[in-house]
Design an enzyme around this catalytic site. Structure first.
Site, PDB file in Angstrom:
ATOM      1  N   ASP A 107     -19.373  11.935 -30.059  1.00 25.55           N
ATOM      2  CA  ASP A 107     -20.350  10.954 -30.524  1.00 25.55           C
ATOM      3  C   ASP A 107     -19.566   9.765 -31.061  1.00 25.55           C
ATOM      4  O   ASP A 107     -18.343   9.842 -31.236  1.00 25.55           O
ATOM      5  CB  ASP A 107     -21.315  11.556 -31.555  1.00 25.55           C
ATOM      6  CG  ASP A 107     -20.647  12.592 -32.435  1.00 25.55           C
ATOM      7  OD1 ASP A 107     -19.398  12.570 -32.551  1.00 25.55           O
ATOM      8  OD2 ASP A 107     -21.359  13.416 -33.033  1.00 25.55           O
ATOM      9  N   GLU A 177     -26.689  10.148 -34.816  1.00 29.38           N
ATOM     10  CA  GLU A 177     -27.318  10.231 -36.143  1.00 29.38           C
ATOM     11  C   GLU A 177     -28.826   9.982 -36.081  1.00 29.38           C
ATOM     12  O   GLU A 177     -29.554  10.368 -36.992  1.00 29.38           O
ATOM     13  CB  GLU A 177     -26.654   9.254 -37.121  1.00 29.38           C
ATOM     14  CG  GLU A 177     -25.172   9.540 -37.390  1.00 29.38           C
ATOM     15  CD  GLU A 177     -24.918  10.831 -38.142  1.00 29.38           C
ATOM     16  OE1 GLU A 177     -25.881  11.495 -38.551  1.00 29.38           O
ATOM     17  OE2 GLU A 177     -23.737  11.194 -38.304  1.00 29.38           O
TER      18      GLU A 177
HETATM   19 ZN   LIG Z   1     -23.999  13.131 -39.191  1.00 35.78          ZN
HETATM   20 ZN   LIG Z   2     -21.891  14.129 -37.010  1.00 35.69          ZN
END
Ligand SMILES: [Zn+2]
Ligand SMILES: [Zn+2]
Length: 448
Positions: A107, A177
């Site tokens: 990510d 997120e």
């Molecule tokens: Zn996070």
């Molecule tokens: Zn994370």
């Protein structure tokens, strides 16, 4: 004859046993050579964090690295619900002969938190939100560590192409997120426009382990998360004439209390469940009974059947209490379950055991430990549910300063972890360990 065979077998065993060791020291040396550059990249990413859906510069860094290494890179991949948002997803493909297809995911996004670590490379970034308010931005979830490990892994597997056969697909995922990035990439055809995955791997850093160690867990490793909105509808009226009204505040209050019995009385105590009412809004003035009351809930569950059971109980309790108060069916509560829920992250047991074995050989048994599941959620879970429903495994990467970790443990304290303004992973040996772990896992899954 028998004894000769035995001698021969033993000899071969020694020989085969020695090969991985040689390969291991080769990997150690190769990772060691990259560390200065990876730590520099990490510090740059840490100092320049970008919020979810804004990962323009971070994704450009990751994409440029993969291109330089000879990966076939597609950038700006993904489609959000909102057509005005650009997805900064990256897909890097390295084809290297016949064999399975392994996906590795990082990510890339940071959080709206003012950094409070005092590190020399701390973030001072501030951005304006849509409402005009200024927020600090910080890699408080360590996705900068993930990107650095990812780049290191990309370098290792490009260098070690003679040691594996198959297809490697490295994905840089935006907006974790907001749990919308995995969905955006899958919606855009991740598993149809690119080779179908046989395995999908990821790791997440944290303070549960000191740097140098990796944790693994078979089965549910992170909870599923649902958001539920309940609009309790009554009949409003004068506060001095309750007999002429159906008071939604009293009904909603009873619902809040009754919801507590889902966890305490209905669910298996061995299986963690959370039902939290985080918001309760109703009314405008002392002497007015309002028409409606609004509740907002977060629900955390560990598997799909449990999730169905909890959501059904919420619906039954809300409707039942409204009916008991005399609210007619046409004014029954409106219960909305958000469509962007995240399912539980369930590590495929067979894949996890295989990866844990490869990690033990790479890092030593003492550095590869079972970890505990957590009630936080991740959209990494979604990759397991999209056809061809590949086995997934998310590892836990120790990022805590070992000396501080042991000192805190002795005092019965915990170091700040992800989403804390004081979360401060140590780049070394966290990144080194992450690169070795992920590279060894992929080499095992794609071994010739
Ligand atoms: Zn996070
Ligand atoms: Zn994370």
């Amino acid at each position: 004859m028998h004894s000769k065979v035995r001698v021969l077998t033993c000899g071969l065993a020694v020989l085969f046993g020695a090969l991985p060791l040689l390969a291991q020291s080769d990997l150690d040396q190769r990772v060691g050579k990259e560390m200065d550059s990876l730590v520099a990249t990490y510090k740059h990413l840490h100092e320049n964090p970008e919020l979810s859906t804004q990962e323009k510069e971070s994704s450009a860094i990751v994409a440029a690295e993969l291109r330089k290494l000879g990966y076939d890179v597609t950038d700006h991949f993904g489609q959000y619900d909102s057509p005005s948002l650009i997805s900064y997803g990256i897909v890097g493909v390295l084809r290297n002969g016949p064999g399975p297809t392994v996906y590795v995911r990082t990510d890339m996004d940071a959080l709206p938190i003012v950094e409070n670590t005092g590190l020399p490379y701390a973030s001072h970034v501030k951005v304006k939100r849509a409402d005009g308010a200024e927020v600090g931005v910080m890699h408080a979830c360590g996705h900068d560590i993930h990107m650095s490990v990812f780049i290191g892994t990309a370098r290792m597997l490009a260098q070690l192409k003679n040691q594996w056969s198959g297809t490697l697909i490295l994905i840089g995922q935006p907006a974790e997120e907001m749990v919308s990035g995995a969905r955006a990439m899958l919606r855009a055809g991740l598993f149809t426009k690119f080779p179908k995955p046989d395995y999908v791997l990821a790791l997440h850093d944290g303070s549960n382990f000191p740097a140098g160690q990796v944790g693994w867990h078979e089965g549910t490793v992170l909870a599923g998360g649902d958001s539920v909105d309940i609009t309790v509808r009554g009949y409003g009226g004068h506060g001095a004439a309750p007999q002429a009204a159906k008071d939604p505040i009293v009904i909603a209050s009873e619902i809040v209390v009754a919801l507590q019995t889902i966890v305490s009385r209905e669910m298996d105590p061995q299986l963690p469940t959370v039902v939290t009412v985080g918001s309760f809004h109703a009314g405008t003035k002392h002497n007015i009974i309002p028409d409606e009351a609004h509740l907002q809930l977060t629900v955390r569950t560990m598997n799909p059947a449990q999730r169905e059971k909890v959501l059904a109980a919420i619906t039954r309790i809300a409707n039942g209490i409204a009916a008991a108060a005399g609210v007619p069916a046409e004014r029954a509560p409106v219960i909305e379950i958000a469509t962007d829920y995240v399912p539980a992250t369930i590590n495929n047991p067979e894949l996890t055991r295989r990866v844990a074995g490869a990690l033990e050989r790479a890092l030593g048994k003492d550095n590869v430990l079972p970890s505990e599941p957590a009630m936080a959620s991740e959209d990494f879970s979604l990759y397991a549910l999209q056809d061809p429903k590949p086995p997934i495994c998310m590892l836990s990467l120790g990022a805590a300063d070992p000396a501080k970790f042991h000192a805190a443990k002795e005092k019965g304290m915990r170091l700040p972890g992800p989403h804390s303004s004081e979360f401060a992973p140590v780049p070394e040996p966290t990144i080194r360990t992450g690169v070795k772990a992920m590279t060894s896992a992929v080499l095992d899954l794609l071994k010739k």
